[in-house]
Design a protein around this motif. Structure first.
Motif, PDB file in Angstrom:
ATOM      1  N   LYS A 101     -12.131   0.770  -0.985  1.00 26.75           N
ATOM      2  CA  LYS A 101     -11.794   1.848  -0.047  1.00 26.75           C
ATOM      3  C   LYS A 101     -12.913   2.882  -0.035  1.00 26.75           C
ATOM      4  O   LYS A 101     -13.464   3.157  -1.101  1.00 26.75           O
ATOM      5  CB  LYS A 101     -10.497   2.531  -0.487  1.00 26.75           C
ATOM      6  N   ASP A 155      -2.881  -3.297  -2.683  1.00 24.40           N
ATOM      7  CA  ASP A 155      -3.565  -2.157  -3.281  1.00 24.40           C
ATOM      8  C   ASP A 155      -3.424  -2.253  -4.798  1.00 24.40           C
ATOM      9  O   ASP A 155      -2.420  -2.758  -5.307  1.00 24.40           O
ATOM     10  CB  ASP A 155      -2.915  -0.864  -2.750  1.00 24.40           C
ATOM     11  N   GLY A 172      -3.903   0.550  -7.022  1.00 26.95           N
ATOM     12  CA  GLY A 172      -3.234   1.752  -7.513  1.00 26.95           C
ATOM     13  C   GLY A 172      -1.902   1.953  -6.809  1.00 26.95           C
ATOM     14  O   GLY A 172      -1.857   2.466  -5.694  1.00 26.95           O
ATOM     15  N   GLU A 211       0.867  -1.195   0.000  1.00 24.17           N
ATOM     16  CA  GLU A 211       0.000   0.000   0.000  1.00 24.17           C
ATOM     17  C   GLU A 211       0.895   1.234   0.000  1.00 24.17           C
ATOM     18  O   GLU A 211       1.774   1.357   0.842  1.00 24.17           O
ATOM     19  CB  GLU A 211      -0.908  -0.030   1.242  1.00 24.17           C
ATOM     20  N   ASP A 212       0.670   2.148  -0.951  1.00 24.00           N
ATOM     21  CA  ASP A 212       1.561   3.313  -1.066  1.00 24.00           C
ATOM     22  C   ASP A 212       1.137   4.481  -0.188  1.00 24.00           C
ATOM     23  O   ASP A 212       1.945   5.357   0.096  1.00 24.00           O
ATOM     24  CB  ASP A 212       1.660   3.776  -2.528  1.00 24.00           C
TER      25      ASP A 212
END
Ligand code: CA
Length: 220
Positions: free
Chosen positions: A101, A51, A53, A7-8
């Motif tokens: 999300k 994630d 993206g 996850e960024d």
């Protein structure tokens, strides 16, 4: 059980780590697709939260690469709101489950538990082995109905064995599944945890298989 979070977004990544740790799992985190892909490729995780993206390599590509390389580990993808195409692409790429999300941590944890259970062929939230019961929802172990007081490391060792009853589990395998990547690992400490667990458990429940590792005795 050891989980990888890819996850960024730093705040969400930190919340995921905290939430997943709170139920007795250990967690590694990657903040971009390239690192995440590498870690999933090289470390033996019990489940991955991915994630879609992501910088450097998007989540769908990461997942496709794992699946193409033959990795069958459970993967839960996180998708943005109103992006049904992402969900379809993710499931087609080999995701086992998805969450949109924003989501509630409790729901993510419930889905993770379900993925890990199913990967181990367990149908219910309670794992039973002889007199031992592990409630995967509360992360508690009991012997003949009496709750067992365990340290977090003892719990991780026993939970891993209970997810693999009757199987020989090597010290190296246990070490890989009870510590996060950045932890100073020492497979000798597994012996210490096993010795402590044996003092708390009925005799004969954890067998030593000489030269190979340990086995949780299903027959008891
Ligand atoms: Ca993202």
């Amino acid at each position: 059980m050891r989980i990888l979070v890819v996850e960024d977004e730093p705040t969400l990544a930190a919340q995921l780590v905290e939430g997943i740790k709170s139920v007795g799992y250990v967690v590694d985190v990657a903040h971009n697709g390239v690192d995440g892909h590498f870690m999933g490729e090289t470390e033996p995780y019990d489940a991955i939260v991915l994630d879609i993206g992501l910088p450097q390599m998007d989540g769908i590509t990461v997942l496709k690469k794992w699946r193409a390389a033959g990795h069958t580990l459970p993967v839960l993808i996180l998708t943005a709101r109103d992006t049904w195409r992402e969900k379809v692409a993710g499931i087609d790429a080999g995701a086992d489950d998805y969450l949109t999300k924003p989501f509630h941590m409790e729901e993510l944890l419930a889905r993770l538990r379900a993925l890990i259970r199913r990967a181990g062929g367990h149908a219910t939230t309670e794992l039973v082995c002889g007199p031992l019961t592990l409630d995967t929802r509360s992360s508690r172990v009991s012997v003949d109905g009496t709750a067992l007081m365990l340290t977090s490391h003892e719990y991780r060792v026993l939970a891993y064995l209970m997810h693999h009853p009757g199987e020989i589990v090597s010290r190296a395998e246990l070490t890989e599944h009870i510590y996060a990547q950045d932890y100073d690992r020492d497979s000798n400490t597994v012996e210490v945890f096993i010795a402590r667990l044996r003092k708390k458990l009925p005799p004969g429940l954890i067998e030593t298989v000489r030269g190979l590792g340990y086995r949780l005795n299903k027959a008891q």
